[in-house]
Design a protein around this motif. Sequence first.
Motif, mmCIF file in Angstrom:
data_model
loop_
_atom_site.group_PDB
_atom_site.id
_atom_site.type_symbol
_atom_site.label_atom_id
_atom_site.label_comp_id
_atom_site.label_asym_id
_atom_site.label_seq_id
_atom_site.Cartn_x
_atom_site.Cartn_y
_atom_site.Cartn_z
ATOM 1 N N GLY A 1 0.814 -1.207 0.000
ATOM 2 C CA GLY A 1 0.000 0.000 0.000
ATOM 3 C C GLY A 1 0.849 1.259 0.000
ATOM 4 O O GLY A 1 0.566 2.225 -0.718
ATOM 5 N N ALA A 2 1.925 1.244 0.792
ATOM 6 C CA ALA A 2 2.806 2.412 0.853
ATOM 7 C C ALA A 2 3.541 2.627 -0.458
ATOM 8 O O ALA A 2 3.687 3.761 -0.931
ATOM 9 N N VAL A 3 4.006 1.540 -1.067
ATOM 10 C CA VAL A 3 4.731 1.656 -2.336
ATOM 11 C C VAL A 3 3.824 2.207 -3.426
ATOM 12 O O VAL A 3 4.214 3.094 -4.201
ATOM 13 N N ILE A 4 2.608 1.694 -3.514
ATOM 14 C CA ILE A 4 1.669 2.150 -4.542
ATOM 15 C C ILE A 4 1.269 3.600 -4.305
ATOM 16 O O ILE A 4 1.174 4.399 -5.245
ATOM 17 N N ALA A 5 1.060 3.958 -3.053
ATOM 18 C CA ALA A 5 0.663 5.339 -2.740
ATOM 19 C C ALA A 5 1.769 6.314 -3.120
ATOM 20 O O ALA A 5 1.505 7.401 -3.647
ATOM 21 N N GLY A 6 3.009 5.935 -2.870
ATOM 22 C CA GLY A 6 4.138 6.773 -3.247
ATOM 23 C C GLY A 6 4.173 8.090 -2.487
ATOM 24 O O GLY A 6 3.485 8.295 -1.494
ATOM 25 N N ALA A 7 4.995 9.005 -2.979
ATOM 26 C CA ALA A 7 5.113 10.372 -2.461
ATOM 27 C C ALA A 7 5.223 10.386 -0.939
ATOM 28 O O ALA A 7 5.991 9.629 -0.362
ATOM 29 N N ASP A 8 4.460 11.259 -0.282
ATOM 30 C CA ASP A 8 4.589 11.462 1.158
ATOM 31 C C ASP A 8 4.301 10.196 1.956
ATOM 32 O O ASP A 8 4.919 9.960 2.994
ATOM 33 N N VAL A 9 3.345 9.385 1.477
ATOM 34 C CA VAL A 9 2.994 8.160 2.196
ATOM 35 C C VAL A 9 4.184 7.208 2.226
ATOM 36 O O VAL A 9 4.551 6.666 3.277
ATOM 37 N N PHE B 1 12.412 6.423 -10.406
ATOM 38 C CA PHE B 1 12.239 5.370 -11.398
ATOM 39 C C PHE B 1 10.860 4.730 -11.391
ATOM 40 O O PHE B 1 10.534 3.968 -12.295
ATOM 41 N N GLY B 2 10.068 4.996 -10.379
ATOM 42 C CA GLY B 2 8.692 4.514 -10.379
ATOM 43 C C GLY B 2 8.497 3.123 -9.810
ATOM 44 O O GLY B 2 9.408 2.503 -9.249
ATOM 45 N N LEU B 3 7.276 2.621 -9.995
ATOM 46 C CA LEU B 3 6.863 1.367 -9.373
ATOM 47 C C LEU B 3 7.672 0.164 -9.847
ATOM 48 O O LEU B 3 8.020 -0.709 -9.045
ATOM 49 N N GLY C 1 19.275 0.184 -17.562
ATOM 50 C CA GLY C 1 18.266 0.304 -18.607
ATOM 51 C C GLY C 1 17.079 1.163 -18.253
ATOM 52 O O GLY C 1 16.270 1.492 -19.116
ATOM 53 N N ALA C 2 16.953 1.557 -16.983
ATOM 54 C CA ALA C 2 15.769 2.302 -16.570
ATOM 55 C C ALA C 2 15.748 3.703 -17.163
ATOM 56 O O ALA C 2 14.703 4.278 -17.400
#
Length: 264
Positions: free
Chosen positions: A26-34, A128-130, A262-263
């Motif tokens: 949940g934290a990884v998907i929420a990203g940013a401040d979370v 780099f994102g999810l 490669g990212a």
Amino acid sequence: MNNPDRWSDLATRVGSGVVMVIVGLGAVIAGADVFHGFIALLCGAMVWELARMLAAGRGGALAPGLGALTTVSVMVSIYLSGLLAGPVLLAPAIIGTAVMPRHRSVFALFTVLVVLAGYEMMQVRDSFGLVWIFWLVLVVVMSDVAGYFAGRMLGGPKFWPRVSPKKTWSGTVAGWIGAALLGLVFALATDAGLSLVPYSVLVAFAAQMGDIAESAVKRMVGVKDSSNLIPGHGGFLDRFDGMLGAAFFVLLTGALIGLPPGAA
């Protein structure tokens, strides 16, 4: 002949693991401040455990403050430029070195590892994102899971018995193989080249070294677990020591080869 006792903690480990996966996902998907807050709290919890282990009797008084300072430092650092982030990240190690009654160098080194690894986790997610934060996490998880089951099922010679008496060569190699397979999956699914495969193995090896480093600290102070906060796993340091080693390795190599490969 299989010993049923070797699997006695499996149900508890799995239950706790599921909860950690749900919260972490949940934290990884929420990203940013979370996600930043999640990582900062994890780092604070690990430094709290570290101070408790190393300071013995005085740990109860020192640990909460050092843990809270770490949480704040990691959370603030990600919003600062690189030059300003460094001193903020190092503040818990510097202050802890001044107030810890013993094992000051161990506290300083391990705290630096914790905060830099936490900072790199946030950087990978933000930059780099999810896909690539999942790659980093899953390499560590795959290495740990493959090593756990292979070590329990196959046994055999110990990898480093003086430091980590439970870790076997069979589990260690199984962890490398699992990481290589995961690296291959991500290499084929993204624009990363096949160099991601051996690099994933190196990340897994760094994770295993993080685990061994934490085991060495526990043996030095004579404790089995860093705490009992996570049923079946011990403490946060026990559970995330591998992630510390992996993230720190990615931080060190990123400036040289560009990460993840490669990212960009």
